[in-house]
Design a protein around this motif. Structure first.
Motif, PDB file in Angstrom:
ATOM      1  N   ALA A 243       0.821  -1.213   0.000  1.00  0.00           N
ATOM      2  CA  ALA A 243       0.000   0.000   0.000  1.00  0.00           C
ATOM      3  C   ALA A 243       0.853   1.260   0.000  1.00  0.00           C
ATOM      4  O   ALA A 243       1.959   1.284   0.548  1.00  0.00           O
ATOM      5  CB  ALA A 243      -0.931   0.014   1.203  1.00  0.00           C
ATOM      6  N   ILE A 244       0.308   2.297  -0.599  1.00  0.00           N
ATOM      7  CA  ILE A 244       0.956   3.599  -0.561  1.00  0.00           C
ATOM      8  C   ILE A 244       1.067   4.016   0.911  1.00  0.00           C
ATOM      9  O   ILE A 244       0.201   3.705   1.724  1.00  0.00           O
ATOM     10  CB  ILE A 244       0.169   4.636  -1.391  1.00  0.00           C
ATOM     11  N   VAL A 245       2.151   4.695   1.250  1.00  0.00           N
ATOM     12  CA  VAL A 245       2.342   5.151   2.629  1.00  0.00           C
ATOM     13  C   VAL A 245       1.696   6.530   2.749  1.00  0.00           C
ATOM     14  O   VAL A 245       2.134   7.478   2.100  1.00  0.00           O
ATOM     15  CB  VAL A 245       3.840   5.229   2.998  1.00  0.00           C
ATOM     16  N   PRO A 246       0.647   6.664   3.575  1.00  0.00           N
ATOM     17  CA  PRO A 246      -0.005   7.968   3.691  1.00  0.00           C
ATOM     18  C   PRO A 246       0.942   8.985   4.315  1.00  0.00           C
ATOM     19  O   PRO A 246       1.876   8.619   5.028  1.00  0.00           O
ATOM     20  CB  PRO A 246      -1.208   7.689   4.592  1.00  0.00           C
TER      21      PRO A 246
ATOM     22  N   THR B 289      -2.357   3.805   7.539  1.00  0.00           N
ATOM     23  CA  THR B 289      -3.221   2.810   6.902  1.00  0.00           C
ATOM     24  C   THR B 289      -2.516   1.458   6.924  1.00  0.00           C
ATOM     25  O   THR B 289      -1.337   1.364   7.259  1.00  0.00           O
ATOM     26  CB  THR B 289      -3.548   3.168   5.428  1.00  0.00           C
ATOM     27  N   HIS B 290      -3.251   0.416   6.555  1.00  0.00           N
ATOM     28  CA  HIS B 290      -2.686  -0.937   6.503  1.00  0.00           C
ATOM     29  C   HIS B 290      -1.538  -0.979   5.496  1.00  0.00           C
ATOM     30  O   HIS B 290      -1.601  -0.331   4.446  1.00  0.00           O
ATOM     31  CB  HIS B 290      -3.767  -1.958   6.128  1.00  0.00           C
ATOM     32  N   ILE B 291      -0.525  -1.766   5.781  1.00  0.00           N
ATOM     33  CA  ILE B 291       0.671  -1.806   4.926  1.00  0.00           C
ATOM     34  C   ILE B 291       0.439  -2.475   3.571  1.00  0.00           C
ATOM     35  O   ILE B 291       1.207  -2.241   2.640  1.00  0.00           O
ATOM     36  CB  ILE B 291       1.869  -2.480   5.637  1.00  0.00           C
ATOM     37  N   ASN B 292      -0.598  -3.286   3.452  1.00  0.00           N
ATOM     38  CA  ASN B 292      -0.803  -3.996   2.187  1.00  0.00           C
ATOM     39  C   ASN B 292      -2.090  -3.654   1.455  1.00  0.00           C
ATOM     40  O   ASN B 292      -2.270  -4.082   0.317  1.00  0.00           O
ATOM     41  CB  ASN B 292      -0.741  -5.513   2.410  1.00  0.00           C
TER      42      ASN B 292
ATOM     43  N   LYS C  23      -6.133  -9.568  -0.871  1.00  0.00           N
ATOM     44  CA  LYS C  23      -5.621 -10.408  -1.950  1.00  0.00           C
ATOM     45  C   LYS C  23      -4.488  -9.670  -2.653  1.00  0.00           C
ATOM     46  O   LYS C  23      -4.376  -8.450  -2.541  1.00  0.00           O
ATOM     47  CB  LYS C  23      -6.731 -10.697  -2.960  1.00  0.00           C
ATOM     48  N   ALA C  24      -3.695 -10.381  -3.377  1.00  0.00           N
ATOM     49  CA  ALA C  24      -2.633  -9.759  -4.168  1.00  0.00           C
ATOM     50  C   ALA C  24      -3.262  -8.700  -5.049  1.00  0.00           C
ATOM     51  O   ALA C  24      -4.325  -8.910  -5.634  1.00  0.00           O
ATOM     52  CB  ALA C  24      -1.917 -10.785  -5.019  1.00  0.00           C
TER      53      ALA C  24
END
Length: 194
Positions: free
Chosen positions: A116-119, A136-139, A188-189
């Protein structure tokens, strides 16, 4: 460009037992690390500032490593992240934007290629300025249980010619998360932005 001049590091770890509801079986932790550095562009306009982005990469790795250590040393427990910057009054917002790549990619690398994009948040401020770092969640950015923030401010920073560069990580969802949406178990991926 000259070496990055760090005046100090500040690390804060929170362990959240409850927020009025039942105590958590495994209390989530939130941690934030800040580096107070000299802003090499303070007090003047510089057109080409991109070289500082590369110069900040080792600092990003060092800070991400320190942050994982503050959370117990196991990168596998980290589920959320965020970053930010406070630029001293003699600098400009764009100087804080230079932290996007070095801070974000350092955490993603250290956490095994988080998807995931890093906020991020950034601002210009004076001594003692505070900032809320979004998390936010890392993935998967759309995992609502992990929408969070942590506030940080340092009493003697940033000085006019400094920047405060910040990374944040969490070990789980908000302690009483119950607003639905995509669950971390259902990622999911390809869900990095979902």
């Amino acid at each position: 460009m000259a070496d990055i001049k760090v005046r100090k590091f500040v690390t804060v770890v929170e362990e959240i037992l409850h927020e009025g509801g039942p105590p958590a079986a495994v209390p989530p932790r939130r941690a934030v690390i800040a580096a107070v550095i000299e802003n090499p562009f303070a007090g003047r306009y510089v057109e080409d500032i991109m070289s500082l982005m590369d110069d900040l990469k080792p600092l990003g790795i060092e800070m991400a490593t320190r942050l994982v250590k503050a959370l117990g040393g196991d990168a596998g427990v980290v589920e959320g992240y965020g970053k930010g910057a406070i630029v001293g009054e003699a600098g400009e917002l764009e100087h804080g934007a230079l932290w996007h790549n070095p801070g974000g990619y350092a955490m993603r690398e250290l956490l095994g290629g988080a998807k995931a994009i890093v906020p991020s948040a950034k601002k210009v401020g004076g001594l003692g300025a505070k900032i809320d770092i979004p998390i936010t969640h890392i993935n998967a950015s759309y995992v609502r249980s992990h929408f969070d923030a942590i506030e940080i401010g340092i009493g003697d920073a940033p000085r006019r010619d400094e920047m405060v560069l910040i990374l944040a990580m969490t070990t789980g969802a908000r302690v009483h998360a119950r607003v639905g949406g995509l669950a971390k178990e259902d990622i999911k991926a390809g869900d990095g932005l979902r």
